[in-house]
Design a protein around this motif. Structure first.
Motif, PDB file in Angstrom:
ATOM      1  N   LYS A   1       0.837  -1.204   0.000  1.00 27.63           N
ATOM      2  CA  LYS A   1       0.000   0.000   0.000  1.00 27.63           C
ATOM      3  C   LYS A   1       0.874   1.258   0.000  1.00 27.63           C
ATOM      4  CE  LYS A   1      -4.122  -1.811   2.353  1.00 27.63           C
ATOM      5  NZ  LYS A   1      -4.980  -1.683   3.564  1.00 27.63           N
ATOM      6  N   ALA A   2       1.930   1.231   0.798  1.00 30.99           N
ATOM      7  CA  ALA A   2       2.817   2.395   0.874  1.00 30.99           C
ATOM      8  C   ALA A   2       3.443   2.688  -0.484  1.00 30.99           C
ATOM      9  CB  ALA A   2       3.896   2.150   1.925  1.00 30.99           C
ATOM     10  N   LYS A   3       3.858   1.641  -1.177  1.00 32.40           N
ATOM     11  CA  LYS A   3       4.472   1.831  -2.496  1.00 32.40           C
ATOM     12  C   LYS A   3       3.462   2.326  -3.534  1.00 32.40           C
ATOM     13  CE  LYS A   3       8.156  -1.577  -1.829  1.00 32.40           C
ATOM     14  NZ  LYS A   3       8.704  -2.895  -2.242  1.00 32.40           N
ATOM     15  N   GLU A   4       2.225   1.824  -3.415  1.00 38.95           N
ATOM     16  CA  GLU A   4       1.201   2.184  -4.401  1.00 38.95           C
ATOM     17  C   GLU A   4       0.657   3.587  -4.213  1.00 38.95           C
ATOM     18  OE1 GLU A   4      -1.814  -0.773  -4.258  1.00 38.95           O
ATOM     19  OE2 GLU A   4      -0.620  -2.314  -5.276  1.00 38.95           O
ATOM     20  N   PHE A   5       0.438   3.973  -2.939  1.00 37.12           N
ATOM     21  CA  PHE A   5      -0.281   5.225  -2.698  1.00 37.12           C
ATOM     22  C   PHE A   5       0.610   6.393  -2.253  1.00 37.12           C
ATOM     23  CE2 PHE A   5      -3.415   1.814  -1.798  1.00 37.12           C
ATOM     24  CZ  PHE A   5      -4.289   2.070  -2.848  1.00 37.12           C
ATOM     25  N   ILE A   6       1.777   6.101  -1.715  1.00 34.03           N
ATOM     26  CA  ILE A   6       2.583   7.186  -1.136  1.00 34.03           C
ATOM     27  C   ILE A   6       3.712   7.618  -2.069  1.00 34.03           C
ATOM     28  CG2 ILE A   6       4.096   7.821   0.792  1.00 34.03           C
ATOM     29  CD1 ILE A   6       2.345   5.921   2.510  1.00 34.03           C
ATOM     30  N   ILE A   7       4.370   6.656  -2.693  1.00 36.58           N
ATOM     31  CA  ILE A   7       5.481   7.007  -3.586  1.00 36.58           C
ATOM     32  C   ILE A   7       5.046   7.937  -4.720  1.00 36.58           C
ATOM     33  CG2 ILE A   7       7.122   6.073  -5.274  1.00 36.58           C
ATOM     34  CD1 ILE A   7       7.553   3.691  -3.451  1.00 36.58           C
ATOM     35  N   PRO A   8       3.856   7.713  -5.296  1.00 38.41           N
ATOM     36  CA  PRO A   8       3.446   8.626  -6.399  1.00 38.41           C
ATOM     37  C   PRO A   8       3.233  10.065  -5.969  1.00 38.41           C
ATOM     38  CG  PRO A   8       2.221   6.571  -6.481  1.00 38.41           C
ATOM     39  CD  PRO A   8       2.926   6.578  -5.169  1.00 38.41           C
ATOM     40  N   LEU A   9       3.000  10.314  -4.671  1.00 34.69           N
ATOM     41  CA  LEU A   9       2.750  11.689  -4.216  1.00 34.69           C
ATOM     42  C   LEU A   9       4.014  12.529  -4.389  1.00 34.69           C
ATOM     43  CD1 LEU A   9       0.769  10.890  -0.929  1.00 34.69           C
ATOM     44  CD2 LEU A   9      -0.167  11.569  -3.147  1.00 34.69           C
ATOM     45  N   SER A  10       3.864  13.722  -4.900  1.00 31.05           N
ATOM     46  CA  SER A  10       5.017  14.575  -5.193  1.00 31.05           C
ATOM     47  C   SER A  10       5.438  15.432  -4.009  1.00 31.05           C
ATOM     48  CB  SER A  10       4.730  15.476  -6.390  1.00 31.05           C
ATOM     49  OG  SER A  10       3.578  16.275  -6.127  1.00 31.05           O
ATOM     50  N   ASP A  11       4.517  15.730  -3.127  1.00 30.38           N
ATOM     51  CA  ASP A  11       4.817  16.606  -1.995  1.00 30.38           C
ATOM     52  C   ASP A  11       5.316  15.791  -0.811  1.00 30.38           C
ATOM     53  OD1 ASP A  11       4.736  19.194  -0.609  1.00 30.38           O
ATOM     54  OD2 ASP A  11       3.169  18.237   0.586  1.00 30.38           O
ATOM     55  N   GLU A  12       6.462  16.149  -0.247  1.00 24.58           N
ATOM     56  CA  GLU A  12       7.051  15.394   0.863  1.00 24.58           C
ATOM     57  C   GLU A  12       6.166  15.435   2.100  1.00 24.58           C
ATOM     58  OE1 GLU A  12      10.889  17.164   1.348  1.00 24.58           O
ATOM     59  OE2 GLU A  12      11.831  15.924  -0.193  1.00 24.58           O
ATOM     60  N   ARG A  13       5.554  16.603   2.344  1.00 21.71           N
ATOM     61  CA  ARG A  13       4.671  16.727   3.499  1.00 21.71           C
ATOM     62  C   ARG A  13       3.469  15.792   3.341  1.00 21.71           C
ATOM     63  NH1 ARG A  13       4.642  21.259   6.779  1.00 21.71           N
ATOM     64  NH2 ARG A  13       6.461  22.613   6.537  1.00 21.71           N
ATOM     65  N   GLU A  14       2.926  15.765   2.144  1.00 22.36           N
ATOM     66  CA  GLU A  14       1.765  14.906   1.880  1.00 22.36           C
ATOM     67  C   GLU A  14       2.148  13.445   2.019  1.00 22.36           C
ATOM     68  OE1 GLU A  14      -1.659  14.332  -1.571  1.00 22.36           O
ATOM     69  OE2 GLU A  14      -0.083  15.854  -1.791  1.00 22.36           O
ATOM     70  N   GLN A  15       3.368  13.088   1.532  1.00 22.53           N
ATOM     71  CA  GLN A  15       3.845  11.702   1.673  1.00 22.53           C
ATOM     72  C   GLN A  15       3.941  11.324   3.148  1.00 22.53           C
ATOM     73  OE1 GLN A  15       7.587  11.814  -0.461  1.00 22.53           O
ATOM     74  NE2 GLN A  15       6.720  10.651  -2.171  1.00 22.53           N
ATOM     75  N   CYS A  16       4.499  12.216   3.910  1.00 22.29           N
ATOM     76  CA  CYS A  16       4.702  11.953   5.335  1.00 22.29           C
ATOM     77  C   CYS A  16       3.358  11.802   6.060  1.00 22.29           C
ATOM     78  CB  CYS A  16       5.520  13.101   5.942  1.00 22.29           C
ATOM     79  SG  CYS A  16       6.068  12.796   7.617  1.00 22.29           S
TER      80      CYS A  16
END
Length: 800
Positions: free
Chosen positions: A656-671
């Motif tokens: 799930k982390a690889k699918e939904f978080i890696i694509p996010l471009s903003d570091e704050r949003e990823q965190c």
């Protein structure tokens, strides 16, 4: 006795008693003959001085006939009376008693018995110049026999025997001077006597004896000077007394050829002093030495001359002088001679000259290195030791010489020398291999000959230099992964870790450096931790006298490659510390306590303590190769070792982390997104006021009971608090390459810190300075709390 005489004597006795006056009549001198040794020995107790004189003379004559007679007299008890008679007031008795005692003392059995008589003070007392030469001769003869024994030497020294003996060196009687010289020679085998001879002015009379008409005295005087001049001050005195001129006179005289070898040894002792070298050089001494070096068919003289050159080469100025005289060419020629002593001395000279950079190159250019390498196969232990020392010095900070040794196959022979019994040879070989292994090509060749296995035994040595050189060599070789694996297989980590207990600074520094290198991969780091390396390093780093940059570096390296231990001890994982498969959180461990391995923890029965949280990121899927291995090599029907169970839930979270978080471009949003994912997996948000109602303790206890283990995979935890969520966040962040730290606090608190730039990345706006944030995983998942603010501190502490 007749009746008449008897009657007269009785009457005389009565008269004496009556008149109280002595009898004036005495016996006429009565001649006698002693037919047996026993009778003569009995006469040694006579009160008659004439009888004592003759009895002592008879004892001497009888003892001179051989050892059998001396032992016979010893058995009859002659030794005791003779030891008393040497102090008799009558000079003739004293002299004859000394003659008898001196002759008897040459026998070993008599010497042993004489040691027990405490006669040495009495003998020394009679060495004064007031006594006649005969007493001096046999008193010194007696002491010469006794002085071969260590205890007797100490008694002669303690009873101030040296001053009169030094005086007697100048005796006109050659026997007295020879005996005195022999005693002094025996005494100067000990350091205190060597110093005393110089202080008591013994060097001038020793030099005077070099002019003696008797070769035995000249030889003995030179041998005594050889021992005395091992002291630097004695060399200075020798120079002040023009001693070198006298010795060089001997070396220049071919009639004294039998004295040249010993004379050269005296010169060799003093050659390390630059003033002496200059003195000899000015007198043409160095030229004469080179002539001796090249003298054919005289190995003893050659070897001693080369030793002189080795001593000369101790000084940098002297090495330059010798280099200008092309001494390297001469030494290379000597290395090929048959005589072992000459080759040994030549190797020692090569070692000394190798401190001169130009000489190192000359030995290589002259083909000397392969010649020295061949000497490693010689039967002589002394020669092999000298050869390894030469190679160690030749290869020190010299890559070309290292390659020359390698080309001559020297590395193979040097590895074999590591199994030797001579500590010096082992130390020199390890040093040479360490010098060579700095080059990758050579290092691989050295390892191919199982150098690591050969180093294991030297790591257990009690010799300091062996340990210093072996640990340094190991540190260089362990740069290779293959070397570390071999060290682990050969069980060499145990003796290496044990060296952390040493109090020798150089050994400790090198051991720490080797541990630092060996900790470059997980298997060796884990094994060293298992052996107690971390606990030892903690103690070292807490010690004011033992800690160093080496011990601190070893500690850091060991922790960096053993993250479970690092987290247990320090409570902190940096952003560069990437959690991988097999990581576990065993909780906070006090300093000095060993952290158990995962296998050791798995063997413990289920207890009431908090569980060990395990991170297992492996998929558990078998490859085709694994299946083939299972088919070809089925496991034997024995008890299987503990194996981590697959953590499917963790795999799902990671996906799930690889699918939904890696694509996010903003570091704050990823965190923030990752924080919410972690929170949902472990029970969702919990209000601060309701933390006591959150059933995490019961949940973990149930998991331990279900698994029948104290180890709980992190993916199975559905009710987790700060420490569990922070660990899961760090694990997932590391897997998707998002930078964050993991910090343990008190009372089950733990948190993650991230570094983010402020601004809007879509508009390419970023502040020049990054900002540190604490990630809220518990109360408002995804909230970023600026570090050190009250809100962040409140989250990190109990503050409820």
């Amino acid at each position: 006795m007749g009746k008449k005489a008897k009657k007269e004597c009785e009457e005389a006795g009565k008269k004496v008693k009556k008149e109280e006056s002595p009898c004036k009549e005495t016996f006429e001198p009565l001649p006698f003959e002693g037919k047996t040794p026993a009778t003569i020995v009995l006469l040694l107790s006579s009160p008659e001085e004439d009888i004592l004189v003759k009895a002592c003379e008879a004892i001497r004559i009888f003892a001179e006939k051989g050892d059998e007679n001396k032992v016979c007299l010893l058995g009859l008890g002659a030794l005791g009376p003779l030891c008393q008679l040497i102090t008799h007031i009558n000079k003739l008795i004293r002299r004859n008693a000394f003659m008898a005692l001196g002759i008897m003392a040459n026998n070993g059995d008599v010497r042993i018995a004489l040691k027990k008589k405490d006669v040495i003070p009495s003998i020394i007392d009679k060495l004064s110049l007031a006594e006649d030469a005969v007493v001096h001769e046999f008193a010194t003869l007696c002491l010469a026999s006794l002085s071969v024994d260590f205890v007797c030497k100490a008694q002669i020294f303690d009873n101030k025997g040296l001053p009169p003996l030094i005086q007697l060196l100048s005796s006109p009687d050659p026997d007295v001077s020879k005996n005195s010289l022999e005693i002094i020679f025996n005494l100067v085998q000990d350091h205190q006597s060597r110093l005393a001879v110089r202080e008591l002015g013994g060097i001038p009379p020793l030099l005077d004896l070099l002019k003696s008409d008797f070769p035995v005295i000249q030889q003995l005087a030179l041998k005594t000077l050889q021992n005395v001049t091992t002291d630097k001050d004695a060399c200075n005195t020798l120079r002040e007394e023009q001693g070198f001129e006298k010795i060089m006179d001997i070396l220049s005289n071919m009639e004294f050829r039998d004295l040249h070898a010993v004379a050269l040894r005296v010169v060799a002792n003093c050659m390390s002093d630059s003033e002496t070298v200059q003195l000899i050089q000015n007198g043409g001494g160095l030229t004469r030495l080179m002539e001796f070096v090249l003298t054919p068919n005289m190995p003893e003289i050659q070897s001693n001359a080369v030793k002189c050159i080795a001593r000369v080469a101790q000084s940098s100025d002297n090495r330059k002088l010798l280099h200008e005289q092309n001494v390297e060419k001469v030494l290379v020629e000597l290395l090929s001679l048959e005589d072992v002593s000459v080759k040994t001395a030549a190797c020692q000279a090569v070692s000394a000259m190798s401190s001169h950079l130009a000489s190192k190159d000359s030995f290589r250019d002259l083909g000397g290195i392969p010649v020295v390498v061949r000497l490693l196969s010689d039967d002589s232990l002394v020669l092999r030791e000298a050869a390894t020392q030469a190679l160690s010095n030749l290869t020190h900070s010299n890559q070309l010489n290292a390659f020359a040794v390698h080309e001559a196959k020297g590395h193979k022979l040097l590895v074999q020398q590591l199994y030797g019994s001579c500590p010096r040879t082992v130390a020199n070989s390890a040093a040479t291999l360490g010098n060579m292994a700095g080059q990758e090509v050579i290092r691989c060749s050295v390892l191919s000959h199982r150098a690591i296995q050969a180093l294991v035994e030297p790591l257990k040595s009690r010799d300091t230099q062996v340990l210093v050189n072996s640990t340094l060599c190991l540190a260089v070789l362990a740069c290779e992964t293959e070397a570390r694996a071999e060290l682990l297989r050969a069980r060499g980590l145990h003796p290496l870790v044990n060296l952390l207990q040493t109090y020798d600074k150089e050994v400790l520094h090198n051991a720490c450096w080797a541990i630092n290198v060996c900790a470059s991969d997980v298997p060796t780091a884990v094994e060293m931790c298992k052996l107690g390396a971390l606990e030892m390093l903690q103690q070292i780093n807490q010690s004011v006298t033992r800690r160093s940059s080496f011990s601190r570096l070893a500690m850091i390296s060991l922790l960096n490659f053993n993250l479970p231990v690092k987290y247990s001890l320090t409570g902190h994982l940096a952003s560069t510390d990437v959690i991988s498969e097999g990581f576990y959180d065993a909780g906070k461990v006090p300093a000095g306590q060993r952290i158990l391995t995962l296998v050791e923890l798995s063997e413990q029965p289920v207890n009431e303590q908090r569980p060990i949280i395990l991170v297992n990121t492996a998929t558990g899927k078998k490859t085709e190769d694994d299946n083939q291995k299972d088919e070809i090599q089925p496991e034997p029907p024995t008890e299987k070792p503990w194996k981590m169970t697959d953590d499917v839930s963790l795999q799902i979270l990671l996906k799930k982390a690889k699918e939904f978080i890696i694509p996010l471009s903003d570091e704050r949003e990823q965190c923030a997104c990752l924080a919410r994912l972690v929170s949902e997996a472990m029970g969702g948000a919990v209000e601060m006021e309701k933390m006591h109602e959150f059933p995490w303790v019961l949940h973990l206890s149930e998991l331990k009971f279900q698994l029948q283990s104290n180890i709980v995979p992190i993916g199975l935890i559905r009710r987790g608090i700060y420490r569990h969520r922070a660990l899961l966040f760090k694990c997932l962040a590391d897997c998707i390459r998002m930078s964050c730290t993991l910090v343990r606090g008190e009372y089950n608190r733990a948190w993650n810190e991230v570094v983010l730039f402020n601004g809007n990345p879509s508009n390419n706006e970023r502040s020049s300075k990054p900002c540190r944030y604490i990630v809220d995983l518990m109360h408002q998942p995804g909230r970023l709390l600026t570090a050190s603010t009250p809100a962040a501190v409140h989250y990190q502490t109990t503050g409820i």
